[in-house]
Enzyme design. Structure first.
Site, short mmCIF file in Angstrom:
data_model
loop_
_atom_site.label_atom_id
_atom_site.label_comp_id
_atom_site.label_asym_id
_atom_site.label_seq_id
_atom_site.Cartn_x
_atom_site.Cartn_y
_atom_site.Cartn_z
N THR A 113 0.02 -1.65 0.21
CA THR A 113 0.34 0.00 0.06
C THR A 113 0.75 1.37 -0.02
OG1 THR A 113 -1.93 -1.62 0.92
CG2 THR A 113 -1.96 1.47 1.25
N GLY B 16 -32.01 2.12 -1.81
CA GLY B 16 -31.70 2.26 -3.03
C GLY B 16 -30.54 3.48 -2.47
N GLU C 46 -3.51 -6.13 7.61
CA GLU C 46 -2.54 -6.69 9.04
C GLU C 46 -3.04 -7.53 9.59
OE1 GLU C 46 -0.68 -3.88 9.98
OE2 GLU C 46 -0.87 -2.39 8.61
N GLU D 117 -8.57 -15.08 9.56
CA GLU D 117 -7.91 -16.09 10.42
C GLU D 117 -6.64 -16.52 10.95
OE1 GLU D 117 -11.51 -15.50 7.19
OE2 GLU D 117 -9.68 -14.71 7.13
#
Length: 554
Positions: free
Chosen positions: A310, A508, A531, A535
């Site tokens: 990033t 909507g 980060e 899991e």
């Protein structure tokens, strides 16, 4: 129920759940161990149970933190929300523990007794029944999203107010264009943030930052990150993470010369930096990384690929986790940190050619949200890095994994704070829309189901904020490593839930790109991934830590 009776009952019920949780933890630890130590193969075989155990731990910790934060200064709304979350979290934990006890062959009498306990049933009704939800929802609708208020001293309160004001007045007006047009974070945001010292929050004062020498101020980092993320996750809320990770790596292992050279620059936000860890075939499995560093005269040649880096285009400095020992059997012990210097690029792709022939190229990965900073695929071809840019010098070779991990606790705390900021933005948008939108002749906020949704959204945000504040104070004392993963786990999943409900209340219009709540929804989805994927955190950090503690090997 009388307020004091209610608090006594909820504390008693949470304590009983904690006892059952501890029993499940010990039983699972024994099942996953051999000769008194955890077995990797046995742990892998029990991933489902371990995942459920981690989530039970997160819910219990958050419920405890919310109740513990109640005091004489707490508002009636925060008391209602803390009790609501404690009850709903308790119900979820109870269900998880019943299945865990069944799987582990443990008696379930105590859990059944709690489920049928008259005090627990009365608490569920008084704190989370339809009338309680309606009352809490009315209060949330009148609060403008000011829930889960933290007890702060004057310096922290002033910082929170300053950055909230900056986010509202400077960040938010630019956020939609950055997201819709997939722009890079502009200097109109970066320069004022430099002037506010935001890039130096984790840099010690002796190097030009604002972090107290010798200890951390994780609470300040949480407050600032939450405030900026409310304005925009990608355009402001995530800017601090990368300099913090690199700063902590340098503080943990950099040479005095490296610290003196780089830390003042990081504090000034010049250069901006990025962190290159993940590789195309290896996500959260850091020990298996393969980007190759080959020793040559005066330094190292890098060959290989990184992904999901990033801010790599805009950054002028990359912290690159590199395999400097060719023996793959060494795993994480063969990794080092190399600092790669490059020009800053504003676009979605770049190529940087060194005079001596090495090449670094990058391409931004198109994403559904989290636009502005852009995550890049990177390719290194015969790219030269001088010895002076190996973190720790010769003594730092093979220690890159440990230096990287030094910054991960702060990164996870920041991600939890980002989640809270996005939740706060979504809740406030939902409150405003529910007052303004008329259906079937009355405002959305007048319907009981709307108020129930607002109550649950507010309870999640309030509990995550209280937990983030409590864990930040632990981190400031040098503790809370596992708890930082727990708060990240809970807050990021909660952000998905809160932004989903906020979008749903908009109908909507919520699905239209012109509505900010659609941005909150797609931005929130990334939080459980970066980060440390949900899991991986649950299995490799939280569950493993809990089981090691149970075995007495932590």
């Amino acid at each position: 129920m009388h307020p004091e009776d209610t608090l006594g009952t909820v504390r008693n019920c949470l304590a009983r759940l904690r006892t059952a949780f501890d029993a499940a933890t010990v039983a699972l630890a024994r099942r996953c161990s051999a000769q008194g130590r955890l077995s990797g193969d046995k742990l892998d075989a029990e991933q489902v149970a371990s995942f459920e155990l981690a989530w039970a731990a997160a819910d219990l910790l958050a419920a405890d933190a919310g109740i513990a934060a109640l005091g004489a200064q707490s508002s009636e709304l925060d008391a209602r929300l803390a009790l609501l979350f404690a009850v709903e979290a308790g119900q979820a934990v109870l269900a998880r523990l019943e299945m865990l006890h069944l799987e582990l062959g443990l008696p379930r009498d105590a859990l059944r007794a709690l489920r049928d306990d008259a005090g627990w049933e009365a608490l569920c009704h008084s704190a989370a029944g339809s009338q309680a939800l309606d009352a809490a929802g009315r209060a949330v609708a009148a609060s403008d999203g000011e829930v889960g208020r933290l007890a702060l001293d004057e310096p922290h309160a002033m910082a929170q107010e300053a950055f909230r004001r900056f986010a509202a007045e400077v960040v938010a007006p630019q956020a939609e264009a950055i997201h819709r047009d997939n722009l890079t974070v502009p200097e109109s945001l970066l320069q004022p943030l430099r002037e506010m010292g935001v890039f130096g929050l984790s840099v010690p004062e002796q190097y030009g930052g604002s972090a107290p020498d010798g200890h951390e101020d994780a609470l300040l980092m949480v407050l600032v990150t939450e405030a900026l993320s409310e304005g925009s996750l990608a355009a402001a809320g995530s800017l601090i993470t990368r300099p913090e990770i690199l700063t902590r790596a340098l503080v943990a292992g950099g040479t005095p010369q490296q610290q003196a050279h780089w830390l003042p620059k990081l504090a000034a936000g010049d250069p901006l930096c990025a962190i290159a860890i993940t590789e195309p075939d290896f996500g959260s499995d850091v020990a298996a990384l393969t980007l190759r560093g080959t020793r040559v005269a005066g330094g190292w040649r890098l060959d290989g690929a990184k992904t999901w880096c990033t801010f790599a285009g805009k950054a002028g400095l990359l912290m690159v986790v590199t395999r400097t020992d060719p023996d793959r059997a060494l795993g994480h012990k063969g990794l080092s940190l190399l600092l790669v210097e490059k020009p800053s690029f504003d676009g979605h792709d770049f190529v940087f050619r060194q005079p001596e022939g090495g090449t670094l190229s990058g391409r931004a990965i198109p994403t559904i949200g989290y636009r502005g900073m852009h995550s890049f695929d990177l390719s290194f071809e015969d790219f030269f890095v001088p010895d002076a840019n190996v973190v720790g010098g010769e003594a730092g070779l093979g220690k890159g994994f440990y230096y990287t991990m030094a910054g991960m606790v702060g990164g996870r705390m920041q991600t939890a704070a980002r989640a809270c900021g996005v939740m706060r933005a979504a809740l406030r948008a939902a409150i405003r829309y529910s007052h303004d939108r008329k259906v079937f002749g009355q405002a959305l906020a007048e319907f009981p189901l709307t108020r129930a949704k607002l109550a649950r959204m507010g309870a999640r945000l309030a509990s995550c904020r209280q937990l983030a504040g409590a864990v930040a104070r632990q981190v400031d004392r040098g503790e809370g490593r596992m708890e930082a993963s727990l708060v990240k786990l809970l807050a990021c999943r909660s952000a998905e839930m809160v932004t989903r409900e906020a979008l749903q209340l908009h109908g909507g219009m919520g699905y239209a790109e012109e509505s900010p709540v659609s941005r909150y929804f797609v931005d929130a989805r990334v939080l459980s991934i970066f980060e440390g994927a949900e899991e991986t955190l649950a299995l490799k950090v939280v569950a493993r830590s809990l089981l090691e503690r149970a075995l007495g090997t932590a």
